[in-house]
Write an enzyme that holds these catalytic residues in place. Structure first.
Site, PDB file in Angstrom:
ATOM      1  CE1 TYR A 154      -3.973   2.151   0.610  1.00  0.00           C
ATOM      2  CE2 TYR A 154      -2.574   3.246   2.234  1.00  0.00           C
ATOM      3  CZ  TYR A 154      -3.723   3.215   1.465  1.00  0.00           C
ATOM      4  OH  TYR A 154      -4.628   4.254   1.549  1.00  0.00           O
ATOM      5  CE  LYS A 158      -3.451   5.034  -1.618  1.00  0.00           C
ATOM      6  NZ  LYS A 158      -4.463   5.562  -2.575  1.00  0.00           N
TER       7      LYS A 158
END
Length: 246
Positions: A154, A158
């Site tokens: 993740y 990002k």
């Protein structure tokens, strides 16, 4: 007479995406509500948007699939006549420690959260180039700047979104298209509601403003970046995190 502008928000059936879609509708945009799973939830958002006096429709597409994204963009332009604002909000998590993370967990998150943003920008750009205008807003996260254990996949996406935002901004600026990112911190959600009071207190010690953010904090920031008031802002990442990261 002022023409109504149009927006596409990915992952808009719930949470931050829903709030963004509703705020853009409040600002007078027609809004296409993209979803991957629940048509019922997406249609409920559509009805909320229409109640504000603008047009809306729900459209299913997996942002990781370039062909589905291309078809989605075509449908938005067909129904609204333009695509003025693209908000890349769709995202998933598959949390695990780095040593235990399965390849599929890595690939799934990369495909949706990073490749998905690339797909949407790439397929929306031709329409915005024809218009010689447009605003693209990508959702990043505070963890993309500071890292987070158990979220290597993740966090990588990002952080990648921030880099992609800068590159796209440089490529598209000469055509009047702005590209920016918004990086939320800890936002009140089903996830934070489920946390113990002890853990919440621990998290709050990291936030100088000593409170969690609301999804409307993110929606208002996105709406600003989409507006004419932000026409001289591009390639930036706006951190909305109560001072957690400065």
């Amino acid at each position: 007479m002022k023409m109504t502008k149009s927006a596409l928000v990915t992952g808009a059936s719930r949470g931050i995406g829903r709030s963004i879609a509703l705020q853009l509708a409040e600002e007078g945009y027609n809004v296409a509500v993209n979803y991957a799973g629940s048509k019922e939830k997406a249609e409920a958002v559509v009805e909320e948007i229409k109640a504000k006096g603008v047009d809306s429709f729900a459209i299913q597409a997996n942002v990781a699939d370039a062909d589905e994204v291309k078809a989605m963009i075509k449908e938005v332009v067909s129904q609204f006549g333009s695509l003025d604002v693209l908000v890349n909000n769709a995202g998933i998590t598959r949390d695990n420690l780095l040593m235990r993370m399965k390849e599929q967990e890595w690939d799934d998150v990369i495909d949706t959260n990073l490749k998905g943003v690339f797909n949407c920008i790439q397929k929306a750009t031709p329409q915005m180039l024809r218009q010689r205008s447009g605003a693209i807003i990508n959702l990043s996260s505070v963890v993309g700047a500071v890292g987070n254990p158990g979220q290597a996949n993740y966090v990588a996406t990002k952080a990648g979104v921030i880099g992609l935002t800068k590159s796209a901004a440089r490529e598209l600026a000469s055509r009047g298209i702005t590209v920016n990112a918004v990086a939320p911190g800890f936002i009140v959600s089903d996830m934070t509601d489920a946390l113990s009071d002890e853990l919440k207190e621990q998290m709050l010690t990291q936030i100088p403003l000593a409170r969690f953010g609301q999804d409307t904090d993110i929606a208002n920031t996105v709406a600003f970046l989409a507006s004419d008031k932000a026409k001289y802002i591009t390639g930036q990442t706006i951190h909305v995190n109560g001072g957690m990261y400065m």
